[in-house]
Design a protein around this motif. Structure first.
Motif, PDB file in Angstrom:
ATOM      1  N   UNK A  32       3.035  21.778  -8.534  1.00  0.00           N
ATOM      2  CA  UNK A  32       3.644  20.670  -9.028  1.00  0.00           C
ATOM      3  C   UNK A  32       3.866  19.761  -7.651  1.00  0.00           C
ATOM      4  N   UNK A  33       3.414  18.463  -7.564  1.00  0.00           N
ATOM      5  CA  UNK A  33       3.421  17.487  -6.625  1.00  0.00           C
ATOM      6  C   UNK A  33       4.141  16.338  -6.832  1.00  0.00           C
ATOM      7  N   UNK A  34       4.934  16.019  -6.013  1.00  0.00           N
ATOM      8  CA  UNK A  34       6.059  14.940  -6.360  1.00  0.00           C
ATOM      9  C   UNK A  34       6.256  13.980  -5.407  1.00  0.00           C
ATOM     10  N   UNK A  35       6.159  12.619  -5.638  1.00  0.00           N
ATOM     11  CA  UNK A  35       6.087  11.727  -4.377  1.00  0.00           C
ATOM     12  C   UNK A  35       7.562  10.772  -4.506  1.00  0.00           C
ATOM     13  N   UNK A  36       7.995  10.168  -3.549  1.00  0.00           N
ATOM     14  CA  UNK A  36       8.866   8.948  -3.667  1.00  0.00           C
ATOM     15  C   UNK A  36       8.526   7.884  -2.476  1.00  0.00           C
ATOM     16  N   UNK A  91       1.901  20.635  -2.915  1.00  0.00           N
ATOM     17  CA  UNK A  91       2.596  20.201  -1.862  1.00  0.00           C
ATOM     18  C   UNK A  91       2.112  18.810  -1.732  1.00  0.00           C
ATOM     19  N   UNK A  92       3.071  17.710  -1.631  1.00  0.00           N
ATOM     20  CA  UNK A  92       2.397  16.490  -1.249  1.00  0.00           C
ATOM     21  C   UNK A  92       3.395  15.625  -0.489  1.00  0.00           C
ATOM     22  N   UNK A  93       2.953  14.849   0.138  1.00  0.00           N
ATOM     23  CA  UNK A  93       3.650  14.132   1.204  1.00  0.00           C
ATOM     24  C   UNK A  93       3.156  12.360   0.995  1.00  0.00           C
ATOM     25  N   UNK A 148       8.692  17.047   1.577  1.00  0.00           N
ATOM     26  CA  UNK A 148       9.124  15.839   1.407  1.00  0.00           C
ATOM     27  C   UNK A 148       8.734  15.234   2.552  1.00  0.00           C
ATOM     28  N   UNK A 149       9.096  13.805   2.728  1.00  0.00           N
ATOM     29  CA  UNK A 149       8.452  13.000   3.837  1.00  0.00           C
ATOM     30  C   UNK A 149       9.822  12.274   4.000  1.00  0.00           C
ATOM     31  N   UNK A 150      10.245  11.636   5.219  1.00  0.00           N
ATOM     32  CA  UNK A 150      11.321  10.699   5.624  1.00  0.00           C
ATOM     33  C   UNK A 150      10.580  10.125   6.790  1.00  0.00           C
ATOM     34  N   UNK A 163       0.826  -1.167   0.018  1.00  0.00           N
ATOM     35  CA  UNK A 163       0.015   0.017  -0.112  1.00  0.00           C
ATOM     36  C   UNK A 163       0.824   1.275   0.097  1.00  0.00           C
ATOM     37  N   UNK A 164       0.175   2.378  -0.546  1.00  0.00           N
ATOM     38  CA  UNK A 164       0.816   3.626  -0.390  1.00  0.00           C
ATOM     39  C   UNK A 164      -0.264   5.023  -0.352  1.00  0.00           C
ATOM     40  N   UNK A 165       0.345   5.981   0.228  1.00  0.00           N
ATOM     41  CA  UNK A 165      -0.661   6.969   0.523  1.00  0.00           C
ATOM     42  C   UNK A 165       0.083   8.237   0.031  1.00  0.00           C
ATOM     43  N   UNK A 166      -0.891   9.313   0.325  1.00  0.00           N
ATOM     44  CA  UNK A 166      -0.191  10.611  -0.309  1.00  0.00           C
ATOM     45  C   UNK A 166      -1.143  11.644   0.497  1.00  0.00           C
ATOM     46  N   UNK A 167      -0.434  12.619   1.052  1.00  0.00           N
ATOM     47  CA  UNK A 167      -1.381  13.743   1.975  1.00  0.00           C
ATOM     48  C   UNK A 167      -0.960  14.936   0.827  1.00  0.00           C
ATOM     49  N   UNK A 168      -2.033  15.207   0.251  1.00  0.00           N
ATOM     50  CA  UNK A 168      -1.763  16.421  -0.567  1.00  0.00           C
ATOM     51  C   UNK A 168      -2.570  17.565  -0.394  1.00  0.00           C
TER      52      UNK A 168
END
Lengths: 457, 487
Positions: free
Chosen positions: B463-467, A218-220, A446-448, A207-212
């Motif tokens: 722009x949105x970017x994810x990893x 911006x997205x995480x 960004x997310x870590x 699974x994956x997710x993104x907080x947008x």
């Protein structure tokens, strides 16, 4: 005899044993997925995906669990074809539910074709029925953040009624017969016997997710945490609205890797086995709050099993406080370092002022790093969290250096069995902005994941 | 076969099965062997950063944190993405709880023999001691490629452009104590007490480390964590990942401390014993050399991840597939010789591994499995719609180590989905000293996606970017070839 010994050496590691113990999957796939965070605060949307990597159609339970105390806010089943994806999104809404009209709430939407009996895919509000058990704290705004759980309920077969064929997309991209499964739960074969057309779960979910932040670009994005071998053998296939199974429903044995070795343990309850796999003695991550770039950092720390430990009359270790309908606060200690080893405990040996030991009080917590003496808004800047803890990067001789560095959150005052710490998952999010060459405002996000360590008493 | 013979055969099998179960119970309990392993919580003695790039005007910044209360001597290594050849190596000395940060940015080479080539500039404003490193601006260097990768030189493939993408390795050499630790220790202003002492220790003046590099050194103790961020200022995107950490890299009694420019230690100095978690078991393996044991820790049969090409939001997706240990298997500088699990050798331009991709959309419509050649040490797979031609450099990462994969080629298929990358498609595998077969290749990496919101408010670059790290699948089996000797 020689031949037998030869065989022993060769096959001794490989005999396919039915695994009995739940473990944290280090390859991001398993029978259970836990997404550490969702939110719709700050006008954020949360998108999530579940992928069935296997050639077996599956039944899965999707559970949205609010962030104060792990109360269920929305639950449904998804019946996935082989190799199928389920996706959905959470967006902010205003509740239209009796007794909670006008409260901030969450709307779940999905354009996915997979079978989801009784779910209103075009828009399903989060529900207040469980949080109504806390009459002093039952505003639906509680549910605007929390975490998500995916629990595999089994592999679909065609043994009696053709449930597996019903979810088959074939070449059309649409399941053959979702109505069959709806009927099975309305008045049909699954009401009679929910094990019909089901065989044991076999994992393979990722699974994956993104907080947008749509408005600001911006997205995480993050991977879901996965657990292997949650079920001893068969799972519990329950009706779509049923709150079970949950993270307490699985095996009571855990496999935990500590000091490079896998240790198996048996616990009184299934939720303690899950807690054992998530135990962290300390969490480490970076932060940056440089004002020149409008930098902000927040740490999400979630305790997905906390409610099982704190909702009884006495707390179950490693937690030490019970839920009082408002919170259940665990004290912890922390150190904040800049990039050149200056830290907030320069005065070694002096006891901290009274009340300075911070606490994490909820199931889903957000720590916001702030400059000392600043007065931030009630909601955190990036995630808009209300269940938040402010950590000042105070205590430096040279204030300039305190704007970027790393921190250590120390849970070693708590313990469960021989493991020190708390069962925590989560990540750090960072945001900063500047004006580009073309005079556009750009937001960089960004997310870590948190790094950590597990220590024993 | 007579009935009696059959019974005897069956009895033999039952007897041996019982003994096998006994052995299982006994041997599973004897698993406490010190060996190198991947740290699942991201803290260790060695950090692997699968990818850096300065293409597309991207800056890659990296950070490494010493979470321990001991001072450390650390080797930081940057390796170019074609053949894992070193392009910059230096030592960093960290005091307890110290951080080291640096940034890679694009530049034009000013090094003789490579003037004008696209290259990389390393810069840092970190105060920690890094003897002989030009902190303000250090270009990547061509010397290892020119002097050691002679096949590349003969093919004219020794441009610094090779170094514009690659990977990073951080290796703890040891814990620093005594007088040297005092020199490393930061004062109240965040400045180390005496970085010059460490430069002198390797040079002139008081070269105590040139004489005895192990003075003031104790065995490595771990506690390092790391992260990297790929920042595209112009596009308004940043993506970040955590470094992979390795515990117990050094075998007991291993000692090392080398001068700053030295190319050793490298990943092949790892303990030849490994512990790999496979399902609910720890597989302990012995290997002939460190070349193989470092690869064993990274072995995967398959990688899985998602892709998104939804045109409405201008979606794009790229996968990084990095083989940090490939050089140990393919770069013998003799064409045709290689060490498993790799099945090709470096010829100066490439060493191609044929793997297989199966692509599904979000409703499990799929392409048939298709072969894909991954020819470099660091590879980028760019996703394209079925009718679209491939790029020469990838849209997000600007990679030239580029291969293309297409989304599902059916009219009714959607533009998003997921892919399985089978690294054992060409029977790639390696066998340990105990006859365990690890299937696949030693790979790591992640997916990067990017979207544009054309409806954003005026003045906002949306722009949105994810990893997202690849989901993985290992396959480790006893070597069944030996089964025939049992008969």
């Amino acid at each position: 005899m020689k031949c037998i010994l030869f065989v022993l050496t060769l096959f001794s590691f490989y005999l396919p044993t039915q695994s009995q113990a739940v473990s944290l999957s280090e390859n991001h796939q398993g029978e259970v997925l836990i997404f550490p965070y969702y939110t719709v605060n700050n006008n954020l949307n949360t998108l999530y995906y579940v992928v069935n990597l296997t050639a077996n159609p599956k039944a899965i339970k999707v559970r949205f669990v609010e962030g104060d105390n792990g109360a269920e806010a929305l639950i449904f089943n998804v019946y996935l074809d082989q190799f199928d994806v389920w996706s959905g999104a959470l967006v902010p809404t205003t509740s239209s539910i009796m007794g909670h009209i006008g409260e901030q709430s969450v709307l779940h939407v999905s354009a996915d074709q997979s079978c989801t009996p009784f779910l209103n895919k075009s828009g399903q509000e989060f529900l207040p029925f469980v949080i109504d058990n806390d009459p002093n704290n039952n505003d639906l705004s509680r549910t605007t953040t929390g975490h998500i759980e995916i629990i595999e309920l089994g592999v679909l077969t065609n043994e009696e009624f053709g449930s597996a064929a019903a979810v088959s997309h074939g070449t059309s991209g649409v399941p053959a017969n979702c109505q069959l499964l709806l009927d099975a739960w309305s008045n049909g074969y699954w009401i009679n016997d929910s094990t019909t057309d089901l065989s044991n779960p076999n994992g393979g979910l990722m699974g994956s997710a993104s907080v947008v932040d749509v408005a600001n670009g911006a997205s995480y994005g993050f991977n879901a945490v996965a657990l292997n071998s949650f079920w001893q053998s068969a799972a519990e296939h329950t009706e779509p609205g049923s709150m079970l199974p949950d993270l307490s429903s699985g095996t009571t044995e855990s496999n935990v890797t500590i000091n490079g070795q896998v240790v198996t343990q048996n616990w009184p309850n299934g939720y303690e086995a899950v807690s054992a796999t998530l135990m962290q003695s300390k969490l480490f991550n970076e932060y940056s709050i440089e004002p020149d770039f409008n930098a902000a950092t927040e740490w999400v720390i979630s305790f997905p099993t906390k409610n099982f430990h704190v909702n009884d009359l006495t707390p179950i270790p490693p937690f030490t406080e019970t839920w009082n309908q408002i919170d259940a606060c665990e004290e912890f200690s922390y150190r904040v370092f800049d990039r050149e080893t200056n830290n907030n405990q320069n005065t070694i040996g002096s006891p901290p002022p009274q009340g300075a030991t911070p606490s994490l009080c909820y199931q889903t917590n957000v720590i916001q790093f702030i400059k000392s003496f600043s007065e931030p808004a009630i909601n955190t800047e990036i995630l808009g969290a209300i269940n938040r803890l402010l950590l000042e990067t105070e205590g430096f001789d040279n204030e300039f250096n305190s704007l970027s560095g790393w921190a250590e959150v120390d849970f070693t005052a708590n313990s469960m069995g021989t493991y020190q710490g708390l069962p925590a998952i989560g990540f750090q999010v960072q945001k900063f902005s500047n004006t580009t060459v073309d005079d556009l405002i750009a937001t960089y996000s960004s997310l870590n994941g948190h790094k950590g360590i597990l220590e024993e008493l | 076969m007579t009935k009696t013979d059959k019974t005897t055969e069956q009895n033999k099998k039952i007897l041996s099965l019982k003994m096998i179960w006994l052995a299982v119970i006994l041997i599973l309990g004897l698993n406490n062997i010190q060996a190198a392993s991947v740290d699942t919580k991201g803290v260790g003695e060695v950090l692997l950063f699968p990818y850096y790039t300065v293409n597309n005007d991207i800056n890659t910044s990296y950070a490494l944190v010493n979470t321990s209360n001991q001072a450390k001597s650390i080797k930081v290594r940057f390796l170019e993405g074609d053949n894992n050849i070193e392009v910059l190596v230096f030592n960093v000395y960290l005091s307890p709880f110290d951080v080291w940060v640096g940034t890679l940015s694009p530049t034009i080479s000013t090094i003789a023999g490579h003037i004008g080539e696209p290259s990389v500039l390393h810069s840092t404003d970190d105060n920690s001691c890094a003897p002989y490193l030009n902190k303000a601006a250090q270009e990547f260097l061509p010397f290892a490629i020119d002097n050691q990768d002679l096949l590349s030189v003969s093919q004219g493939n020794n441009s610094m452009e090779r170094s514009t993408e690659g990977h990073i390795e951080v290796i703890e050499m040891g814990v620093v104590v005594g007088d040297s630790a005092d020199a490393i220790s930061h004062d109240a202003n965040g400045i180390p007490n005496n970085c010059s002492q460490l430069e002198d220790a390797w040079g002139s003046g008081k070269p105590y480390w040139s004489i005895d590099p192990m003075q003031d050194l104790e065995p490595a103790s771990g506690g390092l964590m790391g992260s990297a961020t790929l920042l595209n200022i112009n596009q308004g995107t940043a993506v970040s990942y955590d470094a992979l950490a390795i515990d117990d890299f050094w075998a007991t009694d291993a000692e090392t401390h080398t001068e700053p420019g030295t190319l050793v230690p490298n990943l092949a100095q790892i303990d030849t014993e490994t512990n790999v978690i496979f399902g609910d078991q720890t597989i302990n393996s012995s290997w002939l050399s460190g070349h193989e044991s470092i690869s064993a820790l990274l072995m995967q049969k398959s990688l899985f991840n998602q892709y998104d090409l939804f045109s409405f939001i201008n979606a794009s997706t790229e996968w990084v597939v990095s083989f940090p240990t490939k050089i140990f298997h393919t770069n013998n500088q003799i064409i045709g010789t290689f060490i498993p699990p790799f099945s090709s050798s470096w010829n100066g331009l490439e060493a191609c591994e044929t793997v297989s991709t199966t692509v599904w959309d979000n409703s499990q419509l799929s392409n048939a499995p298709a072969p894909l050649d991954l020819c470099q040490a660091v590879n980028v797979i760019e996703f394209k719609n079925p009718s679209e031609p491939a790029n020469t450099t990838s849209a997000i990462l600007g990679s030239t180590n580029l291969v293309t994969s297409n989304s599902v080629n059916l009219n009714q298929a959607g533009q998003s989905g997921w892919m399985k990358l089978d690294l054992s498609a060409n029977n790639q595998r390696m066998v340990d000293d105990n006859a365990f077969t690890y299937n696949g290749l030693p790979a790591m990496g992640f997916m990067v996606n990017r979207y544009t919101n054309a409806g954003a408010p005026v003045g906002v670059l949306a722009q949105y970017s994810g990893l997202y790290m690849h989901t993985t699948q290992k396959s480790i089996q006893p070597d069944i070839i030996f089964k025939s000797t049992f008969e």
